[in-house]
Design an enzyme around this catalytic site. Structure first.
Site, PDB file in Angstrom:
ATOM      1  CG  ASN A  11      -1.864   1.112   1.312  1.00 58.04           C
ATOM      2  OD1 ASN A  11      -1.775   2.044   0.499  1.00 58.04           O
ATOM      3  ND2 ASN A  11      -2.760   1.067   2.268  1.00 58.04           N
ATOM      4  CE  LYS A  18      -0.643   2.482   6.576  1.00 56.69           C
ATOM      5  NZ  LYS A  18      -1.998   2.876   6.263  1.00 56.69           N
ATOM      6  NE  ARG A  93      -6.173   1.489  -0.290  1.00 60.49           N
ATOM      7  CZ  ARG A  93      -6.193   2.682   0.299  1.00 60.49           C
ATOM      8  NH1 ARG A  93      -5.098   3.170   0.837  1.00 60.49           N
ATOM      9  NH2 ARG A  93      -7.299   3.364   0.363  1.00 60.49           N
ATOM     10  CG  HIS A 182     -13.229   3.247   2.720  1.00 58.56           C
ATOM     11  ND1 HIS A 182     -14.044   4.202   3.297  1.00 58.56           N
ATOM     12  CD2 HIS A 182     -11.961   3.588   3.029  1.00 58.56           C
ATOM     13  CE1 HIS A 182     -13.283   5.097   3.924  1.00 58.56           C
ATOM     14  NE2 HIS A 182     -12.017   4.743   3.773  1.00 58.56           N
ATOM     15  CG  HIS A 210     -14.576   1.605   6.242  1.00 58.33           C
ATOM     16  ND1 HIS A 210     -13.726   0.533   6.045  1.00 58.33           N
ATOM     17  CD2 HIS A 210     -13.763   2.664   6.503  1.00 58.33           C
ATOM     18  CE1 HIS A 210     -12.480   0.940   6.185  1.00 58.33           C
ATOM     19  NE2 HIS A 210     -12.474   2.233   6.466  1.00 58.33           N
ATOM     20  CG  ASN A 213      -8.742  10.054  10.346  1.00 54.08           C
ATOM     21  OD1 ASN A 213      -9.505  10.700  11.092  1.00 54.08           O
ATOM     22  ND2 ASN A 213      -7.675  10.587   9.807  1.00 54.08           N
ATOM     23  N   GLY A 214     -11.190   8.101   7.670  1.00 53.22           N
ATOM     24  CA  GLY A 214     -12.127   8.278   6.554  1.00 53.22           C
ATOM     25  C   GLY A 214     -13.317   7.372   6.831  1.00 53.22           C
ATOM     26  NE  ARG A 243     -10.886  12.675   3.207  1.00 50.27           N
ATOM     27  CZ  ARG A 243     -10.731  11.357   3.184  1.00 50.27           C
ATOM     28  NH1 ARG A 243     -11.788  10.556   3.235  1.00 50.27           N
ATOM     29  NH2 ARG A 243      -9.543  10.836   3.093  1.00 50.27           N
ATOM     30  N   GLY A 332     -11.657   1.695  12.560  1.00 48.42           N
ATOM     31  CA  GLY A 332     -11.276   2.174  13.901  1.00 48.42           C
ATOM     32  C   GLY A 332     -12.423   2.547  14.815  1.00 48.42           C
ATOM     33  CD  GLU A 335     -12.312  -3.068  13.098  1.00 48.94           C
ATOM     34  OE1 GLU A 335     -11.335  -3.360  13.805  1.00 48.94           O
ATOM     35  OE2 GLU A 335     -12.248  -2.969  11.854  1.00 48.94           O
ATOM     36  CG  ASN A 336     -11.567  -0.061  18.448  1.00 47.45           C
ATOM     37  OD1 ASN A 336     -11.311  -1.089  19.075  1.00 47.45           O
ATOM     38  ND2 ASN A 336     -10.949   0.266  17.329  1.00 47.45           N
ATOM     39  CD  GLU A 386      -9.184  -1.170   3.889  1.00 45.46           C
ATOM     40  OE1 GLU A 386      -8.955  -0.830   5.069  1.00 45.46           O
ATOM     41  OE2 GLU A 386      -9.275  -0.371   2.965  1.00 45.46           O
TER      42      GLU A 386
HETATM   43  P1  AMP Z   1      -8.817   3.808  11.001  1.00 41.59           P
HETATM   44  O1  AMP Z   1      -8.762   4.893   9.946  1.00 41.59           O
HETATM   45  O2  AMP Z   1      -9.722   2.683  10.628  1.00 41.59           O
HETATM   46  O3  AMP Z   1      -7.456   3.346  11.445  1.00 41.59           O
HETATM   47  O4  AMP Z   1      -9.488   4.488  12.287  1.00 41.59           O
HETATM   48  C1  AMP Z   1      -8.825   5.466  13.036  1.00 41.59           C
HETATM   49  C2  AMP Z   1      -9.790   6.125  13.994  1.00 41.59           C
HETATM   50  O5  AMP Z   1     -10.427   5.132  14.804  1.00 41.59           O
HETATM   51  C3  AMP Z   1      -9.126   7.046  15.004  1.00 41.59           C
HETATM   52  O6  AMP Z   1      -8.973   8.349  14.471  1.00 41.59           O
HETATM   53  C4  AMP Z   1     -10.125   7.062  16.144  1.00 41.59           C
HETATM   54  O7  AMP Z   1     -11.104   8.067  15.926  1.00 41.59           O
HETATM   55  C5  AMP Z   1     -10.824   5.722  16.028  1.00 41.59           C
HETATM   56  N1  AMP Z   1     -10.501   4.801  17.131  1.00 41.59           N
HETATM   57  C6  AMP Z   1      -9.442   3.973  17.243  1.00 41.59           C
HETATM   58  N2  AMP Z   1      -9.481   3.294  18.418  1.00 41.59           N
HETATM   59  C7  AMP Z   1     -10.604   3.713  19.056  1.00 41.59           C
HETATM   60  C8  AMP Z   1     -11.220   3.393  20.296  1.00 41.59           C
HETATM   61  N3  AMP Z   1     -10.697   2.500  21.143  1.00 41.59           N
HETATM   62  N4  AMP Z   1     -12.384   4.024  20.625  1.00 41.59           N
HETATM   63  C9  AMP Z   1     -12.934   4.926  19.783  1.00 41.59           C
HETATM   64  N5  AMP Z   1     -12.406   5.260  18.602  1.00 41.59           N
HETATM   65  C10 AMP Z   1     -11.260   4.667  18.239  1.00 41.59           C
END
Ligand code: AMP
Length: 403
Positions: A11, A18, A93, A182, A210, A213-214, A243, A332, A335-336, A386
């Protein structure tokens, strides 16, 4: 065809590469890592072999060639080099495939030329992807290499979902249509959600959220994407980290005419200084949750705007799909953040959508259901992967070509 079963997934971004080496025989990852700050005075390579012992080295990487050569050297030190007979292919990618590439594609000289023609559609991403491809081909000219596109999964959107309601001739002349992004994540997560339900993907309708951050949403009917929230670029749709997502397009005109902002300033505003960051000064949902806990009004408003937009897309895709079997949260935030999931699904009980708050609060790294037993629509948390999707698509295509 040899019994080579490993795929190196690359990537390549503008300042980072990556990589993951994935063995399709058993899904194991002999090595993963990243080269960061390419072109800067100090760079870093982090290399994590499966057997443990992360190696991290700080040194400059003047360009992508130097970065990929370093990756190759790290792999070789573990007997996993690019010349290893177990390496079946490299999967790249690529962000934008336009209407030219709607499926994973074996890379050839002609294909790279066609890819170059798409640079105006993704000027920030595609050039770096192409550089990664060129360097990898130079390092292993004889090895099959495949491009897997972020846009491809959405190519099945019906014309009425892909079209913007603007003058057709102008739209066609400048390739202005909705492409979506995505895609590998939406594809992987929708299929994995069907598996979680114990059903064939062809028989399941899923809304995939999904939220990284995006962020993007998609409506997937029987494994086929019928709508998605991102458009010509990844700016459209949901509220994201930095965004804006959906806007009245006349805001751009207003900012230009009334606020005197240039096109470049508006670009920076909407892509880098908007979304959660623009609303409250933070783009990380963890920090926003912490501030909300302290009664911070700006953080609360940012959260509310984010969730409101998300809910509107869920409602829209319920209507687009007619029957929905599952809603899947991934990336992110998805899932969290139990708080985002709970808030986005709240008040939808009459539509057969009900979160079980105990299940929702459980953390985990495998796909799981968080809906109540009575919920007509299954609600799932499905970690995205991915790289595995890119490796799988690359491997399948290379095998098809060899047979
Ligand atoms: P990604 O682009 O999929 O890597 O997601 C990154 C984003 O996931 C971060 O900017 C956070 O806003 C969010 N994130 C990551 N870990 C957590 C968590 N434990 N609780 C809430 N948001 C999270």
């Amino acid at each position: 065809m040899t019994d080579a079963t490993r795929v190196l997934v690359l990537n390549s971004g503008s300042s980072s590469v990556k990589f993951q080496l994935i063995d399709m025989a058993d899904g194991s990852r002999p090595a993963v890592g990243i080269v960061e700050r390419i072109g800067e005075s100090t760079g870093r390579i982090e290399y994590r072999p499966q057997h443990g012992g992360t190696r991290s080295t700080e040194r400059p990487f003047p360009d992508h060639s130097a970065a990929l050569e370093a990756v190759s050297a790290e792999l070789a030190a573990d007997g996993l080099g690019l010349d290893s007979p177990e390496l079946a292919a490299i999967g790249h990618r690529v962000v934008h495939g336009g209407t030219t590439f709607t499926a994973p594609t074996v890379i050839t000289d002609k294909m790279v030329e066609e890819l170059r023609e798409l640079v105006p559609l993704a000027p920030l991403h595609n050039p770096a992807n192409i550089t990664g491809i060129e360097v990898a081909r130079r390092l292993r000219p004889d090895l099959p290499q495949v491009a897997v596109f972020d846009t491809a999964f959405h190519a099945t959107m019906p014309e009425y979902a892909a079209r913007y309601a603007i003058d057709r001739e102008t739209a066609d002349r400048f390739s202005v249509r909705r492409y979506g992004f995505h895609g590998t994540s939406h594809q992987y997560v929708s299929r994995r959600t069907a598996q979680l339900l114990g059903r064939a993907p062809e028989s399941v309708n899923v809304i995939v959220l999904h939220l990284g951050n995006g962020a993007s949403a998609s409506a997937v009917a029987g494994g086929v994407c019928v709508d998605t929230s991102m458009g010509l670029t990844p700016l459209e749709g949901l509220v994201m980290g930095t965004r804006s997502g959906d806007l009245d397009p006349a805001i751009l005109l207003h900012l230009h005419r009334v606020a005197g902002m240039s096109v470049d300033e508006i670009d920076v505003l909407l892509n880098r200084r908007s979304g959660l960051l623009g609303l409250c000064g933070d783009n990380d949902m963890r920090e926003i949750a912490r501030r909300m806990g302290e009664g911070d009004a700006a953080a609360q408003l940012a959260f509310d705007v984010y969730v409101h937009r998300l809910k509107k897309y869920v409602g829209a895709y319920l209507a687009v799909l007619g029957r929905v079997d599952a809603i899947a949260f991934t990336a992110g935030v998805g899932e969290n953040s139990a708080a985002v999931r709970e808030a986005a699904m709240s008040g939808l009980e009459n539509l057969g959508i009900e979160v079980d708050s105990v299940r929702n609060a459980v953390r985990g790294s495998s796909p799981r259901l968080i809906s109540t037993e009575d919920s007509r629509v299954a609600i799932a948390v499905v970690p995205t992967d991915e790289e595995l999707e890119i490796a799988g698509q690359t491997f399948n295509l290379v095998r098809q070509h060899a047979s």
